[in-house]
Design an enzyme around this catalytic site. Structure first.
Site, short mmCIF file in Angstrom:
data_model
loop_
_atom_site.label_atom_id
_atom_site.label_comp_id
_atom_site.label_asym_id
_atom_site.label_seq_id
_atom_site.Cartn_x
_atom_site.Cartn_y
_atom_site.Cartn_z
N TYR A 55 0.91 -1.21 0.17
CA TYR A 55 0.19 0.27 -0.10
C TYR A 55 1.15 1.25 0.03
O TYR A 55 0.08 2.23 -0.70
CB TYR A 55 -0.52 -0.16 1.37
CG TYR A 55 -1.59 1.08 1.48
CD1 TYR A 55 -2.91 1.27 0.71
CD2 TYR A 55 -1.99 2.22 2.44
CE1 TYR A 55 -3.68 2.26 0.93
CE2 TYR A 55 -1.89 2.60 2.50
CZ TYR A 55 -3.27 3.62 1.89
OH TYR A 55 -4.54 4.06 2.45
N LYS A 76 0.96 4.62 -2.06
CA LYS A 76 0.77 5.50 -1.80
C LYS A 76 2.21 6.99 -2.19
O LYS A 76 1.88 7.78 -2.65
CB LYS A 76 0.42 6.08 -0.20
CG LYS A 76 -1.19 5.37 0.02
CD LYS A 76 -2.25 6.37 -0.16
CE LYS A 76 -3.23 6.12 -0.88
NZ LYS A 76 -4.52 7.19 -1.26
#
Lengths: 252, 473
Positions: free
Chosen positions: A158, A162
């Site tokens: 993740y 980002k």
């Protein structure tokens, strides 16, 4: 137009069911909000939120269905949105957290999530930025994450997406300098919402309402990068410089 | 490994056209537009023609800008074209006959330049706002007022005629007699009915460049209102500075300054030798935005206290150079930078005579919120002129500068707006940068009439400003 005190009149939310986005709209609808476009995957869920803002007195609330991973459809989506007039604030609020261990076992899953979190953000971020530049005003808000600021064992899949989105935001901010349009990169920590339900709650966790407060204050003040809660800025400043051997052992 | 080449296009180019970031005097809400600076009326016409013919971004419209002294977003147009008229500043004609003078000048001429030219010849502009760095076109478009409003009305009341290029590029010579509808929609029309390219003004004869000034202190708001109501008619010029932070029995205390143009026989001392002195440009300038927080409640309260104390309880017949009386801040260039990066706004409203209760309530709320404002000005307006969007109307007008970053300011001013609108008052569009569009028709009841005239003059709505977008004008 965004007025002198930072209140916008039209807002586009990409990821319209995001609780952070809804909390941001709650704050704006008490000010000058006249037009909202909620774009997301689930029309029924979007309609529920749309109804809430209609009854809050927002004159024009529209719903658009789109898939962040389906980048081929993004240009036509943005064309439809801008055909209805200027957008003062474009908020990129979609994202999937995903299960880190599952992604490590099945890279295909990781790729699917990256299509949403990074490629979707890249495609829509660039698309919005171009239109904001043309109209000569407006703010592009990207919901990044502290997970992208320093990769952590527990959520680096993740975090890597980002990190990419964050870099996009920083670069776009420079690209748009002097154009009248601005970019706001928001780096929340752990937000207690639907996306993190069931996960253990770490210190310095925050809520959608608190993130929204940070976002609206930054739109008014013109800041380019903000953390939520704001204290995370200094925590991350330290964590970025913690030696890897030590960082690896931290319970975060 | 080498990094990929970095592309270095112009930071703010759009289809090869450079844009500039523009704000009003309050330095808030910057937006980008292509700026054209014509030096002839023909070039203005060409610019309009280009926008109309679908040149770059025709739907974004065109806005007219003078010296950028509107506090908010009246002279900018995001993504569109801004025509800077300061290049059109020629004085064409000065006709003097039987103690009257008519001046015809291009709309971009500033009151500063006009005063420098006219005062030594014994003439003064009919109305001047608190700065002389405004253009004649801007003064008409905002229908500005000055310290003589109670006696002489607003700026447009002294305009004989003006030349307007409308939204189709057609030129009209309009005046209060020849086409009152178009004229009064343009006066106060915030530049949305067309481009004012030239105007003819009636001037005021003066016998020197000096002012005879009477100063008095008022102990509180009642005292202040009473002194202004009972004695304003004795003076051509009158204004009061009001201390918005004073509380208790001193709440609303202030200093009244009133004056006249000094007749030749009133000059004495150094004024005699410099009877026709005129100002040059600003003497000093701020280096740039000052750090935020410099203007805080403590520093402003201390300033206000000193300002009040230094004013004489009563002093009559003081000779002052006219810039000190009319334009005290013009001596400092770019003084707006004192409010720092976030900028500031000026909140100016008017409420009718007899609605002192609303004035009192708004002042109480500002005081309650401890708004640090060291430039609050109170004046009693005289009769209104016929402009549907003209701001001045019989009543009390209060203007105060407020830092834009003040917490809670948006909600506070929304509450004040509502009080003002309900009392039959209005917020001044030339100062506004944040009001709620829904209140506009309440504050300007003849808004629809104005829109009808605007639609006649600019049927395709090519004149668009950030203000017109924000307020849906």
């Amino acid at each position: 137009m965004i007025d002198a005190l930072g209140a916008p009149q039209s807002v586009l939310v990409l990821g319209g069911t995001s609780e952070i986005a809804t909390a941001v709209l709650d704050r704006f609808s008490a000010q000058r909000l006249r037009r909202v476009v909620l774009a997301g995957r689930d029309p029924a869920a979007l309609q529920v939120i749309a109804q809430r803002f209609r009854s809050n007195g927002v004159a024009a609330v529209a719903v658009e269905t789109f898939d962040a991973a389906d980048t081929d459809t993004h240009e036509s989506l943005l064309d439809r949105v801008w055909a209805g007039g200027d957008i003062d604030v474009a908020l990129l609020a979609f994202g999937v957290l995903g299960d880190q261990r599952a992604a490590e076992a099945d890279p295909g899953l990781a790729v699917d999530w990256a299509r949403v979190n990074y490629l979707g953000g890249l495609s829509l971020g660039l698309g919005c930025a171009r239109r904001l530049r043309e109209q000569g005003h407006g703010v592009l808000v990207l919901l990044s994450s502290v997970a992208g600021e320093r990769a952590r064992r527990s959520n680096f899949v993740y975090g890597s997406a980002k990190a990419g989105l964050d870099a996009l935001g920083q670069g776009l901010a420079d690209a748009l300098h002097g154009s009248g349009a601005r970019v706001l990169v928001v780096r929340p920590g752990f937000v207690k919402d639907r996306m993190t339900r069931g996960l253990p709650i770490p210190p310095l966790s925050t809520t959608p309402a608190q993130v929204a407060e940070v976002v609206t204050a930054a739109i008014a003040s013109g800041r380019g990068t903000v953390w939520a809660p704001p204290a995370l800025r200094w925590v991350m400043l330290v964590l970025r410089h913690v030696p890897r051997a030590l960082f690896r052992r931290l319970p975060i | 490994m080498s990094e990929p080449p970095v592309s270095r296009g112009p930071a703010a180019s759009d289809a090869g056209l450079t844009r500039s970031l523009l704000t009003g005097w309050g330095r808030t809400a910057a937006t980008a537009a292509r700026v054209l600076r014509p030096s002839t009326v023909e070039q203005v016409r060409d610019a309009l023609q280009m926008v109309r013919a679908g040149g770059p971004a025709p739907s974004r419209g065109v806005a007219v800008r003078g010296l950028g002294r509107s506090y908010g977003d009246a002279a900018q147009s995001a993504g569109g074209t801004v025509v800077d008229l300061t290049g059109l500043d020629a004085v064409r004609d000065l006709q003097v006959r039987e103690g009257d003078a008519l001046l015809t000048c291009a709309a971009g001429a500033s009151l500063h330049d006009l005063l420098r030219l006219l005062v030594p010849q014994g003439w003064f502009v009919p109305v001047t706002p608190g700065t002389r760095y405004v253009t004649v076109g801007g003064a008409i478009a905002a229908d500005v007022h000055g310290k003589n409003h109670h006696r002489d009305g607003s700026f447009a009341s002294h305009v004989e005629s003006l030349s307007l290029l409308d939204g189709r590029g057609e030129a009209h010579l309009i005046g209060p007699q020849s086409d009152p509808e178009a004229f009064w929609a343009t006066a106060g029309g915030m530049g949305l009915t067309g481009v004012i390219v030239e105007a003819t003004l009636r001037l005021l004869p003066v016998q020197s460049s000096w002012m005879l000034v009477d100063t008095e202190r008022a102990a509180n708001l009642d005292d202040l209102l009473d002194r202004l109501s009972s004695r304003d008619h004795l003076y051509r010029y009158s204004v009061a500075w009001i201390d918005c932070l004073a509380t208790g029995r001193s709440a609303g205390r202030g200093v009244i300054t009133r004056g006249e143009h000094a007749p030749a026989d009133a000059l004495h001392g150094r004024a005699t030798a410099r009877a026709w002195a005129v100002p040059s440009g600003p003497l000093v300038s701020l280096p740039g935005p000052l750090p935020a927080g410099l203007l805080n409640r403590a520093s402003v309260a201390a300033f206000n206290e000193a300002w009040f104390r230094k004013a004489p309880r009563h002093r009559a017949g003081e000779l002052q150079p006219f810039p000190r009386f009319f334009h005290p801040l013009d001596g400092v260039g770019d003084w707006n930078a004192v409010y720092g990066r976030r900028g500031f706004l000026q909140y100016q409203f008017v409420v009718p005579i007899q609605r002192e209760d609303t004035l009192r309530e708004v002042l109480a709320r500002l005081r309650g919120a401890r708004v640090p404002s060291f430039l609050a000005v109170l004046k009693r307006f005289g009769p209104a002129d016929p402009g549907p969007l003209s701001f001045p109307r019989p009543g009390w007008t209060l203007a105060l500068d407020i830092p834009a970053g003040l917490p809670g300011l948006a909600g506070l001013l929304d509450e004040c707006d509502l009080l003002v609108a309900e009392a039959g008052g209005a917020v001044y569009l030339a100062k506004d940068s944040r009001m709620r569009p829904e209140l506009l028709s309440m504050m300007y009841p003849r808004l629809e009439e104005w829109k009808g005239t605007r639609d006649r003059l600019d049927p395709d709505r090519i004149f668009r400003t950030d203000l017109s977008r924000r307020l849906n004008l």
